[in-house]
Design a protein around this motif. Structure first.
Motif, mmCIF file in Angstrom:
data_model
loop_
_atom_site.group_PDB
_atom_site.id
_atom_site.type_symbol
_atom_site.label_atom_id
_atom_site.label_comp_id
_atom_site.label_asym_id
_atom_site.label_seq_id
_atom_site.Cartn_x
_atom_site.Cartn_y
_atom_site.Cartn_z
ATOM 1 N N SER A 1 -25.661 -21.359 -4.730
ATOM 2 C CA SER A 1 -24.590 -20.517 -5.264
ATOM 3 C C SER A 1 -24.280 -20.901 -6.705
ATOM 4 O O SER A 1 -24.352 -22.078 -7.092
ATOM 5 N N GLN A 2 -23.896 -19.887 -7.469
ATOM 6 C CA GLN A 2 -23.471 -20.148 -8.846
ATOM 7 C C GLN A 2 -22.120 -20.854 -8.836
ATOM 8 O O GLN A 2 -21.223 -20.487 -8.103
ATOM 9 N N GLY A 3 -21.964 -21.880 -9.665
ATOM 10 C CA GLY A 3 -20.722 -22.637 -9.710
ATOM 11 C C GLY A 3 -20.528 -23.521 -8.505
ATOM 12 O O GLY A 3 -19.390 -23.766 -8.081
ATOM 13 N N ARG A 4 -21.625 -23.986 -7.906
ATOM 14 C CA ARG A 4 -21.549 -24.779 -6.684
ATOM 15 C C ARG A 4 -20.676 -26.025 -6.870
ATOM 16 O O ARG A 4 -19.821 -26.331 -6.038
ATOM 17 N N SER A 5 -20.870 -26.736 -7.960
ATOM 18 C CA SER A 5 -20.106 -27.972 -8.176
ATOM 19 C C SER A 5 -18.612 -27.688 -8.319
ATOM 20 O O SER A 5 -17.764 -28.427 -7.787
ATOM 21 N N GLU A 6 -18.269 -26.592 -9.015
ATOM 22 C CA GLU A 6 -16.857 -26.250 -9.171
ATOM 23 C C GLU A 6 -16.242 -25.858 -7.827
ATOM 24 O O GLU A 6 -15.090 -26.209 -7.523
ATOM 25 N N ILE A 7 -17.003 -25.142 -7.013
ATOM 26 C CA ILE A 7 -16.499 -24.726 -5.698
ATOM 27 C C ILE A 7 -16.232 -25.950 -4.824
ATOM 28 O O ILE A 7 -15.177 -26.082 -4.196
ATOM 29 N N ILE A 8 -17.208 -26.862 -4.794
ATOM 30 C CA ILE A 8 -17.053 -28.057 -3.965
ATOM 31 C C ILE A 8 -15.871 -28.893 -4.448
ATOM 32 O O ILE A 8 -15.071 -29.408 -3.647
ATOM 33 N N ALA A 9 -15.731 -29.023 -5.782
ATOM 34 C CA ALA A 9 -14.621 -29.818 -6.327
ATOM 35 C C ALA A 9 -13.271 -29.225 -5.965
ATOM 36 O O ALA A 9 -12.322 -29.943 -5.607
ATOM 37 N N ASP A 10 -13.154 -27.894 -6.029
ATOM 38 C CA ASP A 10 -11.878 -27.254 -5.685
ATOM 39 C C ASP A 10 -11.593 -27.354 -4.194
ATOM 40 O O ASP A 10 -10.430 -27.485 -3.784
ATOM 41 N N ILE A 11 -12.653 -27.273 -3.375
ATOM 42 C CA ILE A 11 -12.441 -27.417 -1.933
ATOM 43 C C ILE A 11 -11.949 -28.820 -1.612
ATOM 44 O O ILE A 11 -11.007 -29.017 -0.830
ATOM 45 N N GLU A 12 -12.550 -29.816 -2.228
ATOM 46 C CA GLU A 12 -12.097 -31.187 -2.016
ATOM 47 C C GLU A 12 -10.665 -31.380 -2.510
ATOM 48 O O GLU A 12 -9.854 -32.073 -1.875
ATOM 49 N N ALA A 13 -10.338 -30.770 -3.657
ATOM 50 C CA ALA A 13 -8.973 -30.888 -4.181
ATOM 51 C C ALA A 13 -7.966 -30.247 -3.236
ATOM 52 O O ALA A 13 -6.859 -30.776 -3.019
ATOM 53 N N ARG A 14 -8.354 -29.121 -2.627
ATOM 54 C CA ARG A 14 -7.454 -28.451 -1.685
ATOM 55 C C ARG A 14 -7.269 -29.285 -0.430
ATOM 56 O O ARG A 14 -6.152 -29.408 0.088
ATOM 57 N N ILE A 15 -8.367 -29.896 0.056
ATOM 58 C CA ILE A 15 -8.251 -30.747 1.247
ATOM 59 C C ILE A 15 -7.358 -31.946 0.943
ATOM 60 O O ILE A 15 -6.510 -32.346 1.764
ATOM 61 N N ALA A 16 -7.537 -32.540 -0.230
ATOM 62 C CA ALA A 16 -6.689 -33.674 -0.620
ATOM 63 C C ALA A 16 -5.229 -33.250 -0.704
ATOM 64 O O ALA A 16 -4.310 -33.987 -0.301
ATOM 65 N N GLU A 17 -4.988 -32.049 -1.192
ATOM 66 C CA GLU A 17 -3.611 -31.545 -1.279
ATOM 67 C C GLU A 17 -3.006 -31.373 0.111
ATOM 68 O O GLU A 17 -1.846 -31.731 0.350
ATOM 69 N N LEU A 18 -3.783 -30.826 1.054
ATOM 70 C CA LEU A 18 -3.286 -30.644 2.420
ATOM 71 C C LEU A 18 -3.016 -31.981 3.091
ATOM 72 O O LEU A 18 -2.025 -32.150 3.818
ATOM 73 N N PHE A 19 -3.888 -32.972 2.854
ATOM 74 C CA PHE A 19 -3.640 -34.309 3.392
ATOM 75 C C PHE A 19 -2.334 -34.885 2.825
ATOM 76 O O PHE A 19 -1.525 -35.467 3.564
ATOM 77 N N SER A 20 -2.142 -34.755 1.521
ATOM 78 C CA SER A 20 -0.957 -35.330 0.860
ATOM 79 C C SER A 20 0.329 -34.691 1.378
ATOM 80 O O SER A 20 1.362 -35.359 1.510
ATOM 81 N N GLU A 21 0.281 -33.391 1.684
ATOM 82 C CA GLU A 21 1.470 -32.708 2.191
ATOM 83 C C GLU A 21 1.867 -33.199 3.573
ATOM 84 O O GLU A 21 3.044 -33.149 3.948
ATOM 85 N N ARG A 22 0.890 -33.667 4.345
ATOM 86 C CA ARG A 22 1.156 -34.019 5.743
ATOM 87 C C ARG A 22 1.290 -35.521 5.967
ATOM 88 O O ARG A 22 1.667 -35.940 7.060
ATOM 89 N N ILE A 23 0.999 -36.320 4.972
ATOM 90 C CA ILE A 23 1.129 -37.772 5.100
ATOM 91 C C ILE A 23 2.515 -38.190 4.627
ATOM 92 O O ILE A 23 2.942 -37.817 3.524
#
Length: 623
Positions: free
Chosen positions: A38-60
Motif C-alpha cells: 500500500s502507498q504510505g504504508r509506514s505512515e499508516i502503521i505509525a498512525d495505527i500504533e499511535a491510536r493504539i497507544a492513545e487508547l491504552f493511555s485512556e484506559r490505564i
C-alpha cells in the motif's frame, strides 16, 4: 504469576504482560501484512500504533498498571481486524449504505484546531468540524462577535488558540471530524493526503505511476476477493445481535446524554463567568489601577482611606492577581468540561499561578495589617478661647453649614466627603462633632476645642490632629459653630473628630438653636447639662444643671398609674387610680383616696378630709 515486558509504542512506554504482548504483536504483524504494497504504508502503521497507544493511555489509571489481554482485546475491537477492512464496498452493493457505516465503539468527536484549512490559527475550522457548521458561517460569527463585544472575543479566540491542541496525527484528524479511528479510515485518510499532494505536483510521469497504481489496485482487488471468501456472515450477524441494546441500555444512554448536556451547560456558564470577570479586571487594572486613564468616581475615597500610604499600583496589582487567577481557573475548568481533549497548561504553570496567588494573598494581608495599625494610637490637640459672657448675660448658640463641606445639620461619626477648596486642593470634610455644655464658677465663658485623630504611632496621630481645621465665630453674644471639620487629603481619613466643650458661668443664660440637637447628647459620661428638647428655650445655668421655666413639664399623677389587688383569708389590700388605697383586716378598714383618710373599726371611726377636718367617732364619743 505472569511475566511482563516493557514496550515502546509510538514513543509511549507501557508495561504489558507476556500473553497480551504476543497478542498485540500478532495483531500489528497482521496489519503490516495487510498493507504490504500500500502507498504510505509506514505512515499508516505509525498512525495505527499511535491510536493504539492513545487508547491504552485512556484506559490505564496509573503508570504502574499493566496492560493485560482483556485490554488488548478491547482495543482490537475498537480498531477492528485487518481482514474486516480489506473487503471492498462493492461486495455489499445491494446492502443499504447505513449498514456499511458502522461506527466502532469508542469513536467520538473532539475539538482540535484544523491548521490544514486555517487562515490564522485553525480555531474556526476546528469549531466547524466540532459543531457541524460550515466554516464560512463560523468565521463570520467570530467577526461579528469580535466587533460587537469591543474586541472581547479576540481574547477568547487567542485563549482557544493557546489551549486547544492542533490536529497533527491522522487519528486526531479523524477524531476532529467524528470519523471512527480504525484501520480503514486511517488508510483512507493517508491515501487522501497522498492524492492531494500528487494533485499539486507537476511534471509527473502519470503513465509510469498509473501502471504502478493499476498493479497495486489489482493486488488489492485480489486480496479483497480472498477476504470476501473468508467472511463469516453468520458470525457477523451473531455479533450484531449480541451488540443490540435493550430498553434499559437505551434509557441509560438517554439519561447519560442529558447529564452530559447539563455538564456542557455548566461549562458554558463557567466560561462566560470567568471570561467576563477577567475582561473586567484587565480593563480596570490598566485604566484605573495603573494608568489612571479613567477617573473612577469612588477612587478618591480609596486614596483617602489609604492611611498606610501603600502605592495604588502595588495594591491594584495584588488585588488583580488575587481575584483574576481564581477566575482564570473558573474559565479553564469550563473549557475543560466543553473540550475533552483540551491541552493542560502544565504543572509548572499551575504551581507558578498558585505561587503568584499566594504572594498576592500575603501581600494583601500585610497591607491589611498595616492599615489596621494606623488606628492603633489616638492623639489630640487642645485649644481654648474665652468668650465675653458673664453672669446675667445670654449666649445664643447655633451651628452653621458650608455648601462645599456640609449642607445639613446632622452629626455623622463615620462618613466623610472629599471636595476641593478655593486653591483646587483635595479636602476631606466630616461632621463628626460633639457639643458638650457644662457649668463653671469662672466669671466668663470659654470654649475648649479638642481635635482627635488616629495613627500608627503617637507622633503621626498628633500630626494628623494638629492638621484638623475647625472654625467658629463669636460676635454680639452669638456663638456660631461650624457643623463640619476639614483636613487636607494628604492627611488621609483617620477618624478625625472634634469635641466642643462650652463652659458657661453660673447665673448666665443659654439659648440653643434647634440645629444643635444632633450634635449633643445629655449624658453622665460627658457631664452635658444641655438635654435634648431644651433647644429653643432660655435656660438658666446653675451648678451642673439648667433651669428651664418655659420647658413643658409632665403631670406626675397622670404619668403614674398603679393597680394592686391582694386578697387573703384575714384581709385584703387594694391600690388603684380611682379608689386610692384600701386596707381591710378583720374588723378594721382603712381607705386613703381623693376624699381624704378614713379608718373604720369596731369601736372607733377616724375620718380626715378638707371639708370636715378631723372626725373621730366611738360608741359614746363623737368629736
Amino acid at each position: 504469576m505472569n511475566k511482563t515486558v516493557n514496550i515502546n509504542l509510538a514513543g509511549v512506554f507501557f508495561h504489558i504482560d507476556e500473553d497480551a504482548f504476543l497478542k498485540l504483536q500478532r495483531y500489528l504483524e497482521a496489519i503490516k501484512r495487510s498493507f504490504t504494497d500500500s502507498q504510505g504504508r509506514s505512515e499508516i502503521i505509525a498512525d495505527i500504533e499511535a491510536r493504539i497507544a492513545e487508547l491504552f493511555s485512556e484506559r490505564i489509571q496509573n503508570d504502574k498498571q499493566v496492560v493485560n489481554s482483556s485490554l488488548v482485546d478491547e482495543v482490537i475491537t475498537i480498531m477492528g481486524q485487518p481482514e474486516d477492512y480489506l473487503v471492498d464496498d462493492e461486495i455489499f452493493e445491494d446492502e443499504p449504505q447505513a449498514s456499511r457505516q458502522r461506527r466502532p465503539q469508542g469513536s467520538s468527536k473532539k475539538l482540535y484546531r484544523d491548521t490544514d484549512n486555517s487562515y490564522i490559527g485553525g480555531v474556526s475550522s476546528g469549531l466547524s468540524h466540532y459543531l457541524g457548521i460550515d466554516m464560512v458561517w463560523v468565521r463570520l460569527l467570530w467577526i461579528l462577535l469580535a466587533l460587537g463585544s469591543g474586541g472581547t472575543f479576540i481574547l477568547i479566540y487567542l485563549l482557544f488558540w493557546a489551549l486547544v491542541p492542533e490536529a497533527r496525527t491522522t487519528s486526531e484528524k479523524l477524531t476532529m471530524t467524528g470519523d471512527p479511528v480504525n484501520i480503514s479510515n486511517i488508510e483512507k485518510k493517508i491515501k487522501d493526503g497522498f492524492d492531494s499532494v500528487s494533485d499539486s505536483v507537476k511534471n509527473v510521469d502519470f503513465k509510469k505511476h498509473g501502471d504502478r497504481i493499476k498493479e497495486g489496485f489489482d493486488q488489492v482487488s485480489d486480496n479483497i476477493s480472498d477476504a470476501a471468501k473468508k467472511v463469516d456472515f453468520q458470525k457477523q450477524s451473531d455479533r450484531l445481535k449480541s451488540n443490540s441494546k435493550n430498553f434499559f441500555d437505551t434509557f441509560g444512554d438517554v439519561l447519560l446524554f442529558f447529564l452530559k448536556l447539563f455538564a456542557k451547560f455548566i461549562g458554558v456558564i463557567l466560561i462566560i463567568t470567568g471570561i467576563s470577570a477577567l475582561i473586567g479586571l484587565i480593563v480596570a487594572f490598566f485604566t484605573v489601577g495603573i494608568t489612571n486613564a479613567v477617573h473612577f468616581p469612588g477612587w478618591d475615597f480609596v486614596e483617602a482611606s489609604n492611611m498606610a500610604n501603600v502605592p495604588i499600583w502595588l495594591m491594584s496589582t495584588l488585588l488583580f492577581f488575587l481575584v483574576a487567577i481564581p477566575f482564570f481557573f473558573v474559565f479553564y475548568i469550563g473549557l475543560r468540561i466543553l473540550v475533552n481533549n483540551l491541552k493542560s497548561i502544565g504543572n509548572v504553570a499551575k504551581f507558578a499561578l498558585l505561587g503568584v496567588w499566594l504572594m498576592a494573598l500575603i501581600g494583601i494581608i500585610v497591607i491589611g495589617v498595616k492599615q489596621a495599625t494606623e488606628r492603633a494610637i489616638d492623639a489630640s490637640s487642645v485649644s481654648e478661647s474665652y468668650l465675653d459672657i458673664k453672669q446675667g448675660d445670654t449666649l445664643n448658640l447655633k451651628m452653621v453649614t458650608n455648601r462645599n463641606y456640609s449642607r445639613n445639620f446632622y452629626r455623622n461619626s463615620h462618613g466623610y466627603h472629599i471636595t476641593r477648596d478655593d486653591n483646587n486642593e483635595k479636602i476631606i470634610s466630616t461632621s463628626d462633632l460633639r457639643l458638650i455644655v457644662r457649668s463653671t464658677t469662672d466669671s466668663v465663658a470659654r470654649l475648649e476645642i479638642e481635635k482627635v485623630a488616629y495613627g500608627s504611632n503617637f507622633d503621626i496621630a498628633k500630626e494628623r490632629a494638629d492638621n484638623i481645621n475647625y472654625n467658629y465665630d463669636f460676635a454680639n453674644n452669638e456663638l456660631a459653630l461650624d457643623s463640619y471639620l476639614t483636613t487636607n487629603a494628604d492627611n488621609k481619613f483617620s477618624d478625625q473628630r472634634v469635641e466642643l466643650i462650652l463652659y458657661l458661668p453660673e447665673g448666665s443664660y443659654l439659648y440653643a438653636d434647634d440645629n444643635t440637637r444632633s450634635f449633643h447628647r445629655n449624658s453622665s459620661w460627658y457631664n452635658d447639662i444641655l438635654d435634648n428638647g431644651q433647644e429653643g428655650h432660655y435656660l438658666e445655668i446653675i451648678t451642673d444643671d439648667v433651669i428651664c421655666d418655659t420647658c413643658p413639664t409632665d403631670d406626675d399623677d397622670d404619668s403614674i398609674k398603679v393597680n394592686i389587688d391582694i386578697n387573703g383569708d384575714k384581709g385584703s389590700l387594694k391600690i388603684n387610680g380611682e379608689d386610692g388605697l384600701n386596707i381591710s383586716r378583720d374588723s378594721l378598714n382603712i381607705s386613703i383616696n381623693g376624699e381624704g383618710f378614713k379608718a373604720e373599726g369596731t369601736d372607733v371611726k377616724v375620718k380626715i378630709n378638707d371639708q370636715d377636718g378631723v372626725s373621730i367617732t366611738t360608741d359614746s364619743i363623737n368629736q
